[in-house]
Design a protein around this motif. Structure first.
Motif, PDB file in Angstrom:
ATOM      1  N   ILE A 234       0.968  -1.225   0.027  1.00  0.00           N
ATOM      2  CA  ILE A 234      -0.128   0.215   0.074  1.00  0.00           C
ATOM      3  C   ILE A 234       0.950   1.257   0.029  1.00  0.00           C
ATOM      4  CG2 ILE A 234      -1.699   1.436   1.331  1.00  0.00           C
ATOM      5  CD1 ILE A 234      -2.832  -1.428   2.259  1.00  0.00           C
ATOM      6  N   GLU A 235       1.845   1.196   0.790  1.00  0.00           N
ATOM      7  CA  GLU A 235       2.969   2.235   0.670  1.00  0.00           C
ATOM      8  C   GLU A 235       3.626   2.581  -0.671  1.00  0.00           C
ATOM      9  OE1 GLU A 235       4.598   2.924   5.270  1.00  0.00           O
ATOM     10  OE2 GLU A 235       5.570   1.363   4.107  1.00  0.00           O
ATOM     11  N   GLN A 236       3.840   1.412  -1.457  1.00  0.00           N
ATOM     12  CA  GLN A 236       4.326   1.632  -2.717  1.00  0.00           C
ATOM     13  C   GLN A 236       3.435   2.296  -3.802  1.00  0.00           C
ATOM     14  OE1 GLN A 236       7.598   0.905  -2.717  1.00  0.00           O
ATOM     15  NE2 GLN A 236       6.720   0.388  -0.549  1.00  0.00           N
ATOM     16  N   ASN A 237       2.114   2.284  -3.492  1.00  0.00           N
ATOM     17  CA  ASN A 237       0.728   3.182  -3.834  1.00  0.00           C
ATOM     18  C   ASN A 237       0.971   2.767  -5.653  1.00  0.00           C
ATOM     19  OD1 ASN A 237      -1.272   4.654  -4.106  1.00  0.00           O
ATOM     20  ND2 ASN A 237      -0.133   6.635  -4.667  1.00  0.00           N
ATOM     21  N   GLU A 238       1.357   1.585  -5.963  1.00  0.00           N
ATOM     22  CA  GLU A 238       1.410   1.038  -7.422  1.00  0.00           C
ATOM     23  C   GLU A 238       0.181   0.276  -7.876  1.00  0.00           C
ATOM     24  OE1 GLU A 238       4.880  -1.094  -7.562  1.00  0.00           O
ATOM     25  OE2 GLU A 238       6.187   0.716  -7.452  1.00  0.00           O
ATOM     26  N   ILE A 239      -0.700  -0.420  -6.967  1.00  0.00           N
ATOM     27  CA  ILE A 239      -1.533  -1.055  -7.624  1.00  0.00           C
ATOM     28  C   ILE A 239      -2.766  -0.852  -6.570  1.00  0.00           C
ATOM     29  CG2 ILE A 239      -0.418  -2.951  -8.590  1.00  0.00           C
ATOM     30  CD1 ILE A 239      -0.770  -4.690  -6.170  1.00  0.00           C
ATOM     31  N   SER A 240      -3.852  -1.124  -6.876  1.00  0.00           N
ATOM     32  CA  SER A 240      -5.285  -1.016  -6.170  1.00  0.00           C
ATOM     33  C   SER A 240      -5.212  -1.992  -4.839  1.00  0.00           C
ATOM     34  CB  SER A 240      -6.606  -1.083  -6.993  1.00  0.00           C
ATOM     35  OG  SER A 240      -6.768  -2.782  -7.170  1.00  0.00           O
ATOM     36  N   SER A 242      -7.669  -3.728  -3.655  1.00  0.00           N
ATOM     37  CA  SER A 242      -8.359  -5.145  -3.854  1.00  0.00           C
ATOM     38  C   SER A 242      -7.149  -6.036  -4.530  1.00  0.00           C
ATOM     39  CB  SER A 242      -9.502  -4.856  -4.784  1.00  0.00           C
ATOM     40  OG  SER A 242      -8.918  -4.241  -6.143  1.00  0.00           O
ATOM     41  N   GLN A 243      -6.545  -5.335  -5.408  1.00  0.00           N
ATOM     42  CA  GLN A 243      -5.435  -6.081  -6.194  1.00  0.00           C
ATOM     43  C   GLN A 243      -4.366  -6.761  -5.049  1.00  0.00           C
ATOM     44  OE1 GLN A 243      -4.226  -3.206  -9.207  1.00  0.00           O
ATOM     45  NE2 GLN A 243      -4.500  -4.863 -10.632  1.00  0.00           N
ATOM     46  N   ILE A 244      -4.180  -5.760  -4.007  1.00  0.00           N
ATOM     47  CA  ILE A 244      -3.095  -6.169  -2.855  1.00  0.00           C
ATOM     48  C   ILE A 244      -3.712  -7.290  -2.026  1.00  0.00           C
ATOM     49  CG2 ILE A 244      -2.222  -5.184  -0.740  1.00  0.00           C
ATOM     50  CD1 ILE A 244      -1.580  -2.322  -2.181  1.00  0.00           C
ATOM     51  N   ALA A 245      -4.795  -7.045  -1.683  1.00  0.00           N
ATOM     52  CA  ALA A 245      -5.540  -8.144  -0.805  1.00  0.00           C
ATOM     53  C   ALA A 245      -5.395  -9.257  -1.728  1.00  0.00           C
ATOM     54  CB  ALA A 245      -7.136  -7.715  -0.624  1.00  0.00           C
ATOM     55  N   ALA A 246      -5.772  -9.566  -2.737  1.00  0.00           N
ATOM     56  CA  ALA A 246      -5.668 -10.940  -3.675  1.00  0.00           C
ATOM     57  C   ALA A 246      -4.160 -11.069  -3.595  1.00  0.00           C
ATOM     58  CB  ALA A 246      -6.071 -10.785  -4.781  1.00  0.00           C
ATOM     59  N   LEU A 247      -3.265 -10.414  -3.915  1.00  0.00           N
ATOM     60  CA  LEU A 247      -2.013 -10.701  -4.268  1.00  0.00           C
ATOM     61  C   LEU A 247      -1.247 -11.328  -2.771  1.00  0.00           C
ATOM     62  CD1 LEU A 247       0.176 -10.369  -6.163  1.00  0.00           C
ATOM     63  CD2 LEU A 247       1.017  -8.171  -5.007  1.00  0.00           C
ATOM     64  N   VAL A 248      -1.622 -10.818  -1.582  1.00  0.00           N
ATOM     65  CA  VAL A 248      -1.064 -11.178  -0.276  1.00  0.00           C
ATOM     66  C   VAL A 248      -1.772 -12.568   0.101  1.00  0.00           C
ATOM     67  CG1 VAL A 248      -0.167  -9.146   0.156  1.00  0.00           C
ATOM     68  CG2 VAL A 248      -2.199  -9.724   1.315  1.00  0.00           C
ATOM     69  N   GLY A 249      -2.980 -12.962  -0.468  1.00  0.00           N
ATOM     70  CA  GLY A 249      -3.717 -14.101  -0.286  1.00  0.00           C
ATOM     71  C   GLY A 249      -4.922 -14.187   0.526  1.00  0.00           C
ATOM     72  N   TYR A 263      -5.551  -4.606  13.111  1.00  0.00           N
ATOM     73  CA  TYR A 263      -4.045  -4.934  13.496  1.00  0.00           C
ATOM     74  C   TYR A 263      -3.531  -3.658  13.045  1.00  0.00           C
ATOM     75  CZ  TYR A 263       0.474  -7.081  12.921  1.00  0.00           C
ATOM     76  OH  TYR A 263       1.873  -7.056  13.304  1.00  0.00           O
ATOM     77  N   TYR A 264      -3.656  -2.621  12.608  1.00  0.00           N
ATOM     78  CA  TYR A 264      -3.314  -1.241  12.476  1.00  0.00           C
ATOM     79  C   TYR A 264      -3.895  -0.323  13.004  1.00  0.00           C
ATOM     80  CZ  TYR A 264       0.395  -3.454   9.518  1.00  0.00           C
ATOM     81  OH  TYR A 264       1.677  -4.459   9.141  1.00  0.00           O
ATOM     82  N   GLY A 265      -4.994  -0.459  13.218  1.00  0.00           N
ATOM     83  CA  GLY A 265      -5.946   0.587  13.815  1.00  0.00           C
ATOM     84  C   GLY A 265      -6.493   1.618  12.553  1.00  0.00           C
ATOM     85  N   CYS A 266      -6.332   1.399  11.660  1.00  0.00           N
ATOM     86  CA  CYS A 266      -7.110   2.174  10.442  1.00  0.00           C
ATOM     87  C   CYS A 266      -7.224   1.260   9.470  1.00  0.00           C
ATOM     88  CB  CYS A 266      -6.047   3.241   9.991  1.00  0.00           C
ATOM     89  SG  CYS A 266      -4.496   2.672   9.384  1.00  0.00           S
ATOM     90  N   SER A 267      -8.159   1.840   8.389  1.00  0.00           N
ATOM     91  CA  SER A 267      -8.532   1.294   7.222  1.00  0.00           C
ATOM     92  C   SER A 267      -7.235   1.084   6.073  1.00  0.00           C
ATOM     93  CB  SER A 267      -9.759   1.724   6.596  1.00  0.00           C
ATOM     94  OG  SER A 267      -9.401   3.003   6.145  1.00  0.00           O
ATOM     95  N   PRO A 268      -7.376   0.289   5.146  1.00  0.00           N
ATOM     96  CA  PRO A 268      -6.229   0.315   4.116  1.00  0.00           C
ATOM     97  C   PRO A 268      -6.061   1.472   3.269  1.00  0.00           C
ATOM     98  CG  PRO A 268      -7.290  -1.812   4.012  1.00  0.00           C
ATOM     99  CD  PRO A 268      -8.088  -0.973   5.162  1.00  0.00           C
TER     100      PRO A 268
END
Length: 271
Positions: A234-240, A242-249, A263-268
């Protein structure tokens, strides 16, 4: 391939001062140290902030003035609950520092709160290290002997037999295979049975051993890895998102968002 091991070998090069000391400074909530173990005695004195440790299955809430004592061959991990989290870390090569204490094979109390004697000694040691006047290592060594003597007389909970110590090491070593597999396959669906088969034990026994050693269920551990990877992406800000969620499993985006907020106390979207 990323090699992961629970075992951490400490290397302390100064034979005259077989102690490693440093300030650990964390500047975001999250992991303080990943699960690992070693033969050394390790102290964490919290200078600021709030956090949590898991030491040999025990959940510890820590704040300024807390002393966490991590015994030899004790699996531990830690996390910060605040943006600023500073601790003084002292690691002893005990067989070189004091053979007398090493031979006792004692288990110290995991958490000490509000002990003025300990606070005064540790802050004095820290001051010596900062100022580094002539003879500072000798002065620090003397103060640390006083500290260990004080801990021996006031905060020992039990002594381990050699058999108990070997059993603890064996259980920790077996889990390296499992953690390596998780690190390589966390983006895929991973079942408890699949992990249990890796070390040839029943699923029930595996879940018990994993939680006993790591302090959380296999699924929670896997999701923690996924969430950390997601935060980085998310910090890299290169893909959406939803794509990140799928990418990490994560197969369910809503579940990803719920776990991320927990876990982080805020939304993605707020990273």
């Amino acid at each position: 391939m990323h090699d992961i091991s629970l075992y951490e070998k400490k290397i302390i090069n100064d034979e005259e001062f077989p102690v490693q000391m440093f300030i650990n400074q964390i500047r975001m909530p999250g992991t303080y140290c990943l699960p690992h173990w070693h033969e050394h005695l390790e102290l964490h004195y919290i200078l600021s902030g709030r956090g949590n440790f898991i030491c040999n299955q025990k959940q510890l809430e820590v704040t300024e003035g807390s002393l966490v004592i991590i015994n030899s061959n004790e699996l531990h991990k830690g996390s910060s609950n605040t943006k600023t989290f500073d601790s003084l870390v002292i690691i002893f090569e005990m067989s070189a520092f004091s053979k007398e204490i090493a031979n006792y094979n004692v288990i110290f109390q995991s958490l000490v709160e509000g002990d003025r004697v300990i606070k005064d000694i540790l802050l004095s040691v820290y001051k010596e290290d900062l100022e580094r006047k002539h003879g500072y290592k000798l002065a620090m060594k003397g103060k640390l002997y006083v500290l260990l003597s004080y801990l021996l007389r006031n905060y020992v909970t039990e002594r381990l037999s050699e058999r108990e110590n070997r059993s603890r090491i064996w259980n920790l070593s077996r889990l390296n295979t499992v953690l390596q597999y998780i690190q390589e396959h966390y983006t895929e669906p991973v079942t408890n049975k699949e992990l249990a088969d890796l070390i040839h034990i029943s699923e029930y026994r595996f879940c018990h051993l994993f939680k006993e050693s790591i302090g959380q269920s296999p699924l929670n551990y896997i999701n923690e890895i996924r969430l950390k990877k997601a935060y980085y992406l998310i910090e890299q800000n290169e893909i959406s998102l939803s794509q990140i969620a799928a990418l990490v499993g994560f197969q369910d985006y809503n579940n990803f968002g719920r776990l991320f907020r927990k876990y982080y106390g805020c939304s993605p979207s707020k990273v």
